[in-house]
Design a protein around this motif. Sequence first.
Motif, PDB file in Angstrom:
ATOM      1  N   LEU A 341       0.826  -1.210   0.000  1.00 13.64           N
ATOM      2  CA  LEU A 341       0.000   0.000   0.000  1.00 13.64           C
ATOM      3  C   LEU A 341       0.863   1.264   0.000  1.00 13.64           C
ATOM      4  O   LEU A 341       0.551   2.247  -0.678  1.00 13.64           O
ATOM      5  N   GLU A 342       1.959   1.223   0.785  1.00 10.96           N
ATOM      6  CA  GLU A 342       2.850   2.374   0.791  1.00 10.96           C
ATOM      7  C   GLU A 342       3.493   2.575  -0.570  1.00 10.96           C
ATOM      8  O   GLU A 342       3.594   3.692  -1.081  1.00 10.96           O
ATOM      9  N   THR A 343       3.971   1.462  -1.166  1.00 12.56           N
ATOM     10  CA  THR A 343       4.610   1.533  -2.490  1.00 12.56           C
ATOM     11  C   THR A 343       3.624   2.030  -3.543  1.00 12.56           C
ATOM     12  O   THR A 343       3.976   2.841  -4.420  1.00 12.56           O
ATOM     13  N   LYS A 344       2.374   1.548  -3.466  1.00 10.46           N
ATOM     14  CA  LYS A 344       1.351   1.974  -4.423  1.00 10.46           C
ATOM     15  C   LYS A 344       1.123   3.479  -4.320  1.00 10.46           C
ATOM     16  O   LYS A 344       1.038   4.190  -5.338  1.00 10.46           O
ATOM     17  N   SER A 345       1.038   3.978  -3.097  1.00 13.49           N
ATOM     18  CA  SER A 345       0.838   5.411  -2.889  1.00 13.49           C
ATOM     19  C   SER A 345       2.027   6.204  -3.420  1.00 13.49           C
ATOM     20  O   SER A 345       1.868   7.237  -4.082  1.00 13.49           O
ATOM     21  N   GLU A 346       3.247   5.698  -3.151  1.00 13.21           N
ATOM     22  CA  GLU A 346       4.451   6.380  -3.632  1.00 13.21           C
ATOM     23  C   GLU A 346       4.502   6.405  -5.145  1.00 13.21           C
ATOM     24  O   GLU A 346       4.858   7.420  -5.756  1.00 13.21           O
ATOM     25  N   ASN A 348       1.970   6.256  -7.284  1.00 18.74           N
ATOM     26  CA  ASN A 348       0.954   7.200  -7.796  1.00 18.74           C
ATOM     27  C   ASN A 348       1.448   8.640  -7.661  1.00 18.74           C
ATOM     28  O   ASN A 348       1.257   9.462  -8.577  1.00 18.74           O
ATOM     29  N   GLU A 349       2.084   8.922  -6.540  1.00 22.03           N
ATOM     30  CA  GLU A 349       2.597  10.267  -6.328  1.00 22.03           C
ATOM     31  C   GLU A 349       3.703  10.586  -7.343  1.00 22.03           C
ATOM     32  O   GLU A 349       3.744  11.676  -7.927  1.00 22.03           O
ATOM     33  N   SER A 602      -7.631  -3.640   0.936  1.00 21.72           N
ATOM     34  CA  SER A 602      -7.956  -2.444   1.699  1.00 21.72           C
ATOM     35  C   SER A 602      -8.514  -2.790   3.082  1.00 21.72           C
ATOM     36  O   SER A 602      -8.473  -1.980   4.001  1.00 21.72           O
TER      37      SER A 602
END
Length: 968
Positions: A341-346, A348-349, A602
């Motif tokens: 989840l952290e990697t996915k957010s990074e 996308n950013e 999620s």
Amino acid sequence: MKLKNIYIRDFGIFNNQYLEDLADGLVVIGGYNRSGKSSFLNIIKNLPYGLPQGGSIPPAREQYYIETEIKKDKKNYTLILEGFAKAKLNSSNNTDNDPAVDAAQLFNNLDRLTYQQLFTISLDELQNLSKVANNNKEEKKIFSLLLGAGLSELIKVPEIADAYFRDSVKIGGKLGSSNVSQFKSYYKQIKDAEKDKDKALKQLDEFIAKRKELAEKEKQLETIEAESENLRKKEFLFDLLKNNYQKYKEIEELKFKLDQFSLKDCHAKKCSRENYEQALSLKESYKDLKANYQREKNKLNSLTNPGSRNEFLEIIIEKSGQINRSNSKKEVIEEKTKNYLETKSELNEKRNILETELKEINSDWKQPLQEIKNIEIDKIKQKDLSSKIETFKNTKQELNTITKEKEELKEKLEIFQAEMKEYQNYNLNSTLRKTYLFGFLSFLLSIFLTFYNLSAALITLLATLFLSYIYFSTQYKPLLEKENERKEIESKIKANEKKIKKTNLKLEELKQKLEAYEQELNSYRFELGIKDSHNFDIISDYYRMIQDKKSRLNLLNKDQEKLRKKREELELFFNKIFVIIDEVYQYTDNQRLELDENRLLSKYQEILIEFENIADYLEIVNNFNLVAEKYHSLETEIQNFLNKEEIKFDNNLLSALNNYLDKVEAFLEFKKIEAEYANKKEKLSASFNSSDRIRSYLFHYFRQEEGIDNEIGTLQSFKKLFQGFSSLQAVEKAYNESTKELAEKKKEKKLLQEKVNSLKNEIEKLASSKDVQKAHQKINDARSDLRNLAERYAVNKSVYFILNKLRERFITRAEAELLKPAADILAEITSDEYKSIQTSGDIKDTEFKTVLADGKSFNSVDYLSRGTMEQLFLAVRLSRINEIKPHLPVVLDDSLVNFDHSHLFNTVKVISKLAKTHQVFLLSCHPHLIKCLKNISQSAQYWKLENGSFELTNADSLEKHLRETPFN
């Protein structure tokens, strides 16, 4: 033995100095005075024994520390001197089977004096020995030679032998006769005492009467002694009974307790301690396990409805493997999910940032990421692009440069053409023709005048020629210079015209190339999507930006693909445990989960929390099954035990075990008392039988037969004695009465004994006089003193004989083993000038002969020069050094300074030969010695020593250094 490395951290002038990879043979250390040579000699002197106290060595800055690596017999050792402590020796390659070695053993167990006097040779020591030799005191001469050989202790042998001989002569003369010297007085005393004894004998009538009275008193004394002995035995037995009364009473009480026991259906095998411990263990285990079983059963019942219990157990057991595997991965999966989840957010950013940056580069792009993806950046090589831009710029610059050159050429051409117009008014040929015509006319005039006046004709000719020359010089010569200048300008005009033509061709060529490069760069600009721009430098920067952004996009796409695979892996895991949770929860009161498969990640925390419940359920079921299995197994074990021991039981196993334990405890108590009874009885019996006196007294007191010697008889006799008294107080009363009666008998015996002794003294006085006693005493005393003197005489004569033999053997050995090799070395040093060294038959003789090659001999070392004396001492020492094995390192500190050139050369050859078998350290401040060594030894290692600092060098550099010092 070789010294391989020496590290001097703190010693005198030395501070953190290393001598590494020292040569196995000759090591030369050169340095001027006060550079540290004597300090180095002090280190080698004290290596095996530790540094001495008392100020004989240079002081340390903080604390002495020297570390030396030594190689001996293919083994490596590290020897450490720290402070004034004893030398510490560590083996680098020692094994468990190797014996421990100390520093003294490593140096052949030589004492400090021998090692220092032999193996560390300094000039001061040789000079001191020379001074001693020049002194006329014989003890010092002997000491000097033997000290040089390392055998100084042997000089004391003659003195010791003479001392023992003088003592023996004082006692018994030279032959040991009994009537001479100290023996004589004792011999005379014995003879006089024997004469006195013969005069003292006599007999009296009173002697017989006293003998008769003595016999009667002795008989009375024997009767009293017999009565006293019986009383002593009674006292002893009463004391024995008093001291052991309580012990035997306890034995009787234990016997009474044993008789009270009634053991039914219980024997040693059935009611053994082992069975008791087993039953007790089964009882305790059964109580604990039964309570544990009930607890686990209650936990299990609380998980599910009574009607669904079996289905619940079946599904839990069926899924136990999956639950355990998933539970073992739970923490890892949880961490992976968080990372996902952290990697996915990074990602996308990062993608949003990249898209924003691309819009800033080109605002016309609607979908920047797709646009940059369509750019085939790989077809454009940055190196080629940069090269073509650079070439375009260089070509354009070259075109501008050549255009400027063309303009400059045109300007120069115009200047040259203007100058050319100035030279058109000058006519060189006309002036030349005028000069020729004037000269011709002058010549004709001169010819005409010769017909009238020859002198006038000549003068006229010369004048006309002079005037022609003046006209030529003033008119034609400047015109000739102008003509040359015109030709030069004309050639420059032609050259400029040629250059302008060549420049025009070059400009045309460059314009064509520039157009081609511009077209190619426009194609790159089109491919990269750059708007029209005449600044081609922007293409390279734009290319690098696009390349960077596309690389970042490719990395994002790769990370996105990895993230997709992680998602698939995680969704597979959570889908499996979601199914397990759903299947288990249908048999419990828990609310079933309702989640979309696309939202599993999620809601991963919620799923994992519910899965922890499933894992707890499985643990409860497993614990229950394990406890139930142990519980039923233990019931079976208890039943088998009760059946084996033939114990009746109903369904209450705990009650049956309690009944059995009560019965066994009673039996074990009986066996305990029985063992205590036997032990105490055995100990008391053993204590009685261990004493012959106790057995004998009991036997004689009850007048029993020989059977009393066995243990039962002795204890039975004591029992009989015990039964004769009702209490301990009665025993003590009997003991006190017998003690009192024995004391009275002792008094009576004492008086009678005094009378007997008195009679004996009177009879003895009558039998011999006091003179006889004195004579006997004198004889005994004299013989005792004479015996002691004789023993001292024998010891002194024996020691004298042994020491003389030792002296003779040493003189023979000194000539054969020490002086012969020393003479060979001396002959080599002196070029065979001296061929032998001899000694007299007595080690105390002050004269030692040195024999020259021509046979001439010197009967005293006093005739030798100081240099020859030092050579003699050095030869003796080197001979002794060669004799000691294994070989040890040798140090010579400026020992050859008093040798002339030839003797120095020979001595260096001897030392070089010694270096083939020994490691030799040669310390010197003299350059001529280094030069001599260089010519003789090719394998020597050279070190420069300056102000306490070592530096590895060569012979030439060391010799030069020593010559440059202020001391040479």
